[in-house]
Design a protein around this motif. Sequence first.
Motif, PDB file in Angstrom:
ATOM      1  N   PRO A  56      21.770  82.749  98.280  1.00 47.20           N
ATOM      2  CA  PRO A  56      20.244  82.900  99.104  1.00 47.20           C
ATOM      3  C   PRO A  56      20.045  81.478  98.649  1.00 47.20           C
ATOM      4  O   PRO A  56      19.635  81.454  97.505  1.00 47.20           O
ATOM      5  CB  PRO A  56      19.661  83.421  99.267  1.00 47.20           C
ATOM      6  CG  PRO A  56      20.016  85.162  98.750  1.00 47.20           C
ATOM      7  CD  PRO A  56      21.767  84.425  98.025  1.00 47.20           C
ATOM      8  N   GLY A  57      19.641  80.432  99.098  1.00 48.44           N
ATOM      9  CA  GLY A  57      19.023  78.977  98.545  1.00 48.44           C
ATOM     10  C   GLY A  57      19.822  78.070  97.424  1.00 48.44           C
ATOM     11  O   GLY A  57      19.431  77.228  97.021  1.00 48.44           O
ATOM     12  N   SER A  58      21.059  78.296  97.843  1.00 48.43           N
ATOM     13  CA  SER A  58      21.975  77.984  96.567  1.00 48.43           C
ATOM     14  C   SER A  58      23.191  75.910  97.453  1.00 48.43           C
ATOM     15  O   SER A  58      23.630  75.577  97.057  1.00 48.43           O
ATOM     16  CB  SER A  58      23.436  78.934  96.210  1.00 48.43           C
ATOM     17  OG  SER A  58      24.000  79.190  96.976  1.00 48.43           O
ATOM     18  N   PHE A  59      22.591  76.677  98.268  1.00 43.81           N
ATOM     19  CA  PHE A  59      23.188  75.218  99.560  1.00 43.81           C
ATOM     20  C   PHE A  59      22.062  75.136 100.608  1.00 43.81           C
ATOM     21  O   PHE A  59      21.510  75.211 100.751  1.00 43.81           O
ATOM     22  CB  PHE A  59      24.709  75.551  99.932  1.00 43.81           C
ATOM     23  CG  PHE A  59      24.469  76.485 101.209  1.00 43.81           C
ATOM     24  CD1 PHE A  59      24.489  76.045 102.473  1.00 43.81           C
ATOM     25  CD2 PHE A  59      24.784  77.816 101.185  1.00 43.81           C
ATOM     26  CE1 PHE A  59      24.537  76.855 103.510  1.00 43.81           C
ATOM     27  CE2 PHE A  59      24.728  78.630 101.989  1.00 43.81           C
ATOM     28  CZ  PHE A  59      24.463  78.219 103.029  1.00 43.81           C
ATOM     29  N   ARG A  60      22.411  72.885 100.676  1.00 44.41           N
ATOM     30  CA  ARG A  60      21.493  73.014 102.322  1.00 44.41           C
ATOM     31  C   ARG A  60      22.926  71.920 102.945  1.00 44.41           C
ATOM     32  O   ARG A  60      22.685  71.405 102.650  1.00 44.41           O
ATOM     33  CB  ARG A  60      20.502  72.160 101.560  1.00 44.41           C
ATOM     34  CG  ARG A  60      19.497  71.743 102.812  1.00 44.41           C
ATOM     35  CD  ARG A  60      18.431  71.521 101.518  1.00 44.41           C
ATOM     36  NE  ARG A  60      17.556  70.922 103.037  1.00 44.41           N
ATOM     37  CZ  ARG A  60      16.073  70.768 103.142  1.00 44.41           C
ATOM     38  NH1 ARG A  60      15.530  71.111 101.274  1.00 44.41           N
ATOM     39  NH2 ARG A  60      14.807  70.658 103.792  1.00 44.41           N
ATOM     40  N   ILE A  61      22.445  72.174 103.859  1.00 47.53           N
ATOM     41  CA  ILE A  61      22.884  71.513 105.135  1.00 47.53           C
ATOM     42  C   ILE A  61      21.985  70.121 105.291  1.00 47.53           C
ATOM     43  O   ILE A  61      21.824  69.628 105.347  1.00 47.53           O
ATOM     44  CB  ILE A  61      23.582  71.570 106.063  1.00 47.53           C
ATOM     45  CG1 ILE A  61      23.912  73.344 106.109  1.00 47.53           C
ATOM     46  CG2 ILE A  61      23.995  71.081 107.652  1.00 47.53           C
ATOM     47  CD1 ILE A  61      25.524  73.156 106.309  1.00 47.53           C
ATOM     48  N   PHE A  62      22.948  68.607 105.822  1.00 44.31           N
ATOM     49  CA  PHE A  62      22.214  67.622 105.331  1.00 44.31           C
ATOM     50  C   PHE A  62      23.420  66.542 106.489  1.00 44.31           C
ATOM     51  O   PHE A  62      24.372  66.677 106.725  1.00 44.31           O
ATOM     52  CB  PHE A  62      21.660  66.510 104.381  1.00 44.31           C
ATOM     53  CG  PHE A  62      22.798  66.475 103.312  1.00 44.31           C
ATOM     54  CD1 PHE A  62      24.159  65.403 103.947  1.00 44.31           C
ATOM     55  CD2 PHE A  62      23.821  67.035 102.556  1.00 44.31           C
ATOM     56  CE1 PHE A  62      24.535  65.155 102.806  1.00 44.31           C
ATOM     57  CE2 PHE A  62      25.004  67.030 101.545  1.00 44.31           C
ATOM     58  CZ  PHE A  62      25.531  65.413 102.101  1.00 44.31           C
ATOM     59  N   SER A  63      21.705  65.930 107.216  1.00 43.90           N
ATOM     60  CA  SER A  63      22.830  64.895 108.058  1.00 43.90           C
ATOM     61  C   SER A  63      22.508  63.501 108.460  1.00 43.90           C
ATOM     62  O   SER A  63      21.782  63.637 107.395  1.00 43.90           O
ATOM     63  CB  SER A  63      23.550  65.447 109.482  1.00 43.90           C
ATOM     64  OG  SER A  63      22.382  66.100 109.944  1.00 43.90           O
ATOM     65  N   GLY A  64      22.709  62.699 108.848  1.00 45.32           N
ATOM     66  CA  GLY A  64      22.143  61.209 109.354  1.00 45.32           C
ATOM     67  C   GLY A  64      21.272  61.048 108.565  1.00 45.32           C
ATOM     68  O   GLY A  64      20.837  58.903 108.920  1.00 45.32           O
ATOM     69  N   ASP A 101      23.669  74.393  91.024  1.00 47.08           N
ATOM     70  CA  ASP A 101      24.297  74.522  89.799  1.00 47.08           C
ATOM     71  C   ASP A 101      24.888  76.556  89.879  1.00 47.08           C
ATOM     72  O   ASP A 101      25.567  76.838  88.771  1.00 47.08           O
ATOM     73  CB  ASP A 101      23.967  73.653  88.557  1.00 47.08           C
ATOM     74  CG  ASP A 101      22.268  74.742  87.615  1.00 47.08           C
ATOM     75  OD1 ASP A 101      22.123  75.750  89.313  1.00 47.08           O
ATOM     76  OD2 ASP A 101      22.062  74.214  86.810  1.00 47.08           O
ATOM     77  N   ALA A 102      24.173  76.968  90.915  1.00 45.46           N
ATOM     78  CA  ALA A 102      24.973  78.393  91.323  1.00 45.46           C
ATOM     79  C   ALA A 102      25.718  78.553  91.651  1.00 45.46           C
ATOM     80  O   ALA A 102      26.450  79.992  91.132  1.00 45.46           O
ATOM     81  CB  ALA A 102      23.413  79.528  91.744  1.00 45.46           C
ATOM     82  N   VAL A 103      26.431  77.680  92.498  1.00 46.56           N
ATOM     83  CA  VAL A 103      27.660  77.357  92.516  1.00 46.56           C
ATOM     84  C   VAL A 103      28.410  76.746  91.713  1.00 46.56           C
ATOM     85  O   VAL A 103      28.462  75.971  91.558  1.00 46.56           O
ATOM     86  CB  VAL A 103      28.298  77.192  94.227  1.00 46.56           C
ATOM     87  CG1 VAL A 103      29.027  76.775  94.546  1.00 46.56           C
ATOM     88  CG2 VAL A 103      26.810  77.282  95.158  1.00 46.56           C
ATOM     89  N   ALA A 104      29.706  77.560  90.989  1.00 44.26           N
ATOM     90  CA  ALA A 104      30.201  77.084  89.954  1.00 44.26           C
ATOM     91  C   ALA A 104      31.759  76.590  90.463  1.00 44.26           C
ATOM     92  O   ALA A 104      32.270  77.158  91.647  1.00 44.26           O
ATOM     93  CB  ALA A 104      30.947  78.585  89.419  1.00 44.26           C
ATOM     94  N   VAL A 105      31.897  75.628  90.342  1.00 41.09           N
ATOM     95  CA  VAL A 105      33.026  74.337  91.061  1.00 41.09           C
ATOM     96  C   VAL A 105      33.093  73.858  90.597  1.00 41.09           C
ATOM     97  O   VAL A 105      33.536  73.983  88.680  1.00 41.09           O
ATOM     98  CB  VAL A 105      32.912  73.330  92.281  1.00 41.09           C
ATOM     99  CG1 VAL A 105      31.896  74.221  93.207  1.00 41.09           C
ATOM    100  CG2 VAL A 105      31.177  72.430  91.744  1.00 41.09           C
TER     101      VAL A 105
END
Length: 369
Positions: A92-100, A179-183
């Motif tokens: 929870p809280g490790s990503f965010r959707i954006f657009s526009g 950075d909680a999401v390791a890629v």
Amino acid sequence: MMPGFRYGHASAADWREAAQSCLAQLGAGPANLGFLYVTDMLADHMADILALLRQSTGVRHWIGAVGIGICATAREYLNEPAIAVMLGDFEPGSFRIFSGITGGSDVDAAQLQCGNAPANIAIVHADPFNRGVGDLVGHLAERVESGFLVGGLTSSRRQNLQVADEIVEGGVSGASFSDAVAVATRLTQGCTPIGPRHVISACQRNVIISLDGRPALDVLREDVGETLGRDLDRVGGVIFAGLPIPGSDTGDYLVRNLVGIDPENKLIAIGELLEPGTGVMFCRRDGDTARDDMTRMLESIGKGLYSKPRGGVYYSCLGRGAGLFGPDSAELKMISEALGDFPLVGFFCNGEISHNRLYGYTGVLMLFV
């Protein structure tokens, strides 16, 4: 530890049949972010597909795009109605959707922060008809801590649609991750230099007048060799201009099309605005060198992995795929052969995005590890 990913992909003339097949493959389990890629033959139904997937999975947040071709694990779908879906369960809280994001002021106003954490990296989809897309990519990359974006420009003979929790178009959209999401991410080139690096000594906008103090076309003829040099009609789609990236420690370069040749005045026009003093190399698009570089890229990213990837996205140029690697999904199968079978989706793009730049004829891989 990041939970696993689930995915499904299918082709069918009826979008409902393809979507239901994907849902059957997805099975059940926790997820809070969906990735959706649809071929342009189903673009008219993208809103319906998204609504069905959201209702059936309970996943609220989605990103994705339309492509003339789409990718899944070891499978390419090109010029056929098809859908590829992947679900991930993120902290929870490790990503965010954006657009526009359609202009420079939108980049400054974009909300990229993930919960209480700053954005570290982002997956982005962009409209090829937005004339400022290259600048938008560069400025948006400055808003994430790693400086890295991964993604591509939509490709479609119909609507250039994107998904960012809803159907959007016209600008840049996607998801930022903390950075909680390791890629792990790498880029592979589809063209290889055929001659030395030259310096543009005179140019006007996108027209090269002289290289190393010599007429530009004389230098091109010298680099491509006698056979092609005598028959300049054959260089289209075979020979390209490579613009070295200053400061790159990997010898990285941007590939741009040759868009015009003036034999009488010995001028060359390319698909990029230029300045005197810029470096340029002529490149050839070649299946053998593309496979060699793909192998290099996969070995490089594989060395940093301690286990099989949990999931991944792959963005490849429309000029790659079967045309460069051969039939039977050979390009996608190289990924599986090198890294194992894992959930992977993506699409064939009108331009690929890696780090802070817009590329062409490349493949961009990002793994969730």
